[in-house]
Design a protein around this motif. Sequence first.
Motif, PDB file in Angstrom:
ATOM      1  N   PRO A 192     -18.769  87.938  76.664  1.00 19.00           N
ATOM      2  CA  PRO A 192     -19.127  87.667  75.270  1.00 19.00           C
ATOM      3  C   PRO A 192     -18.641  88.756  74.314  1.00 19.00           C
ATOM      4  O   PRO A 192     -18.163  88.458  73.213  1.00 19.00           O
ATOM      5  CB  PRO A 192     -20.663  87.598  75.310  1.00 19.00           C
ATOM      6  CG  PRO A 192     -20.981  87.160  76.694  1.00 19.00           C
ATOM      7  CD  PRO A 192     -19.958  87.847  77.550  1.00 19.00           C
ATOM      8  N   GLY A 193     -18.732  90.000  74.729  1.00 18.17           N
ATOM      9  CA  GLY A 193     -18.262  91.088  73.882  1.00 18.17           C
ATOM     10  C   GLY A 193     -16.760  91.056  73.696  1.00 18.17           C
ATOM     11  O   GLY A 193     -16.252  91.321  72.599  1.00 18.17           O
ATOM     12  N   ALA A 194     -16.026  90.715  74.746  1.00 13.00           N
ATOM     13  CA  ALA A 194     -14.571  90.632  74.643  1.00 13.00           C
ATOM     14  C   ALA A 194     -14.155  89.545  73.660  1.00 13.00           C
ATOM     15  O   ALA A 194     -13.272  89.753  72.820  1.00 13.00           O
ATOM     16  CB  ALA A 194     -13.962  90.363  76.015  1.00 13.00           C
ATOM     17  N   VAL A 228     -19.185  79.345  75.582  1.00 10.07           N
ATOM     18  CA  VAL A 228     -19.409  80.726  75.158  1.00 10.07           C
ATOM     19  C   VAL A 228     -18.735  80.985  73.814  1.00 10.07           C
ATOM     20  O   VAL A 228     -19.264  81.724  72.977  1.00 10.07           O
ATOM     21  CB  VAL A 228     -18.903  81.710  76.224  1.00 10.07           C
ATOM     22  CG1 VAL A 228     -19.111  83.153  75.774  1.00 10.07           C
ATOM     23  CG2 VAL A 228     -19.634  81.467  77.533  1.00 10.07           C
ATOM     24  N   LEU A 229     -17.603  80.355  73.577  1.00 10.14           N
ATOM     25  CA  LEU A 229     -16.953  80.479  72.279  1.00 10.14           C
ATOM     26  C   LEU A 229     -17.878  79.996  71.175  1.00 10.14           C
ATOM     27  O   LEU A 229     -18.033  80.647  70.143  1.00 10.14           O
ATOM     28  CB  LEU A 229     -15.655  79.677  72.263  1.00 10.14           C
ATOM     29  CG  LEU A 229     -14.946  79.580  70.904  1.00 10.14           C
ATOM     30  CD1 LEU A 229     -14.497  80.957  70.441  1.00 10.14           C
ATOM     31  CD2 LEU A 229     -13.756  78.631  70.988  1.00 10.14           C
ATOM     32  N   GLY A 230     -18.536  78.853  71.395  1.00  4.30           N
ATOM     33  CA  GLY A 230     -19.464  78.340  70.402  1.00  4.30           C
ATOM     34  C   GLY A 230     -20.624  79.286  70.154  1.00  4.30           C
ATOM     35  O   GLY A 230     -21.053  79.478  69.013  1.00  4.30           O
ATOM     36  N   ALA A 231     -21.137  79.892  71.225  1.00  4.77           N
ATOM     37  CA  ALA A 231     -22.249  80.833  71.082  1.00  4.77           C
ATOM     38  C   ALA A 231     -21.837  82.054  70.265  1.00  4.77           C
ATOM     39  O   ALA A 231     -22.569  82.508  69.381  1.00  4.77           O
ATOM     40  CB  ALA A 231     -22.743  81.256  72.469  1.00  4.77           C
ATOM     41  N   VAL A 232     -20.651  82.581  70.541  1.00  8.58           N
ATOM     42  CA  VAL A 232     -20.155  83.761  69.824  1.00  8.58           C
ATOM     43  C   VAL A 232     -19.902  83.447  68.357  1.00  8.58           C
ATOM     44  O   VAL A 232     -20.277  84.223  67.460  1.00  8.58           O
ATOM     45  CB  VAL A 232     -18.874  84.289  70.504  1.00  8.58           C
ATOM     46  CG1 VAL A 232     -18.151  85.282  69.608  1.00  8.58           C
ATOM     47  CG2 VAL A 232     -19.217  84.937  71.842  1.00  8.58           C
TER      48      VAL A 232
END
Length: 317
Positions: free
Chosen positions: A280-282, A221-225
């Motif tokens: 994801p928003g956080a 998820v870090l990569g996506a963000v």
Amino acid sequence: MLQPARIAIVFPLWAGALALLAYLMPALFTPAAGAIVPLLVVIMFGMGLTLLPADFARALARWPVVLLGLGLQFGLMPLAAWAIAGLFDLDAPLTLGMILVGSVAGGTASNVICFLAGGDVALSITLTSVATLASVVATPVLTWLYAGAEVPVPVSSMLVSIAEIVVLPVVAGMVVNRLIGNRWPSRDGWCALGSSVAIGIVIAIIVALNAASIARLGLLVLGAVVLHNGLGLAAGYGLGFAATRDARTARTLAIEVGMQNSGLAVALAQQYFSATAALPGALFSVWHNVSGAVLAAVCARADAARERDGAPVRSRG
């Protein structure tokens, strides 16, 4: 004399150190959660101290640039969020969270980063305000379009928040600016220093409040963000510079498009969906401030180099 460009160069170090401290020792900052809004109000008042009504008149007169910003904000960002979620094979709640982040307007922090990066602050505030008003319709429609989910948006509370956090403090700062005239020539530097300190504290509080969630998110998820934010920054700068041939405008568009109102995305996800959808928003709330700080430092170094070479700062890429 304090110079905003020099302050912007060291800002990522200050913000990064505070963010790391907040992650390792969140208890130091979580009690200050209620200070986020007051700090933003102080920051926006400082921005107002650097502005005049003529700045906004010029920004509104450049309506094609405003339309370009809105097109990227609500055209590129939700589409990119949906595509990246598919590319990273995120599950349904995380995909919804990504789409929510992509469908909201630019965040208030973008105005601060724009100031530190030597961008057009009046244009930044104009874009933030117009996009926020448009998001009242755009956010629920885009979320439904891409995720098949209906998101009730708190229209009245959003408008009140924008008035309290952005509009009124900026207007108050402009009034004071008009009254003091040229009697405080170093105010830009002091405002930059105060803004960098305040936004660094805000970043630390956000990291502390989401430390547990950040630890659970993992690299996927870090990569996506990071990719989502990077695409917004790159597209805003590239298309902005191609359309205007002006580095200052391109910086402003990059920051406005890349820095989302992820706090609203988190609030909507928590209220109407799930804690997972809010993740994801956080994470975006933390990352876009870090990437914005780095961008501000890079722009400040570029300006300083051009000034040493005797080249114009505002008109080149």
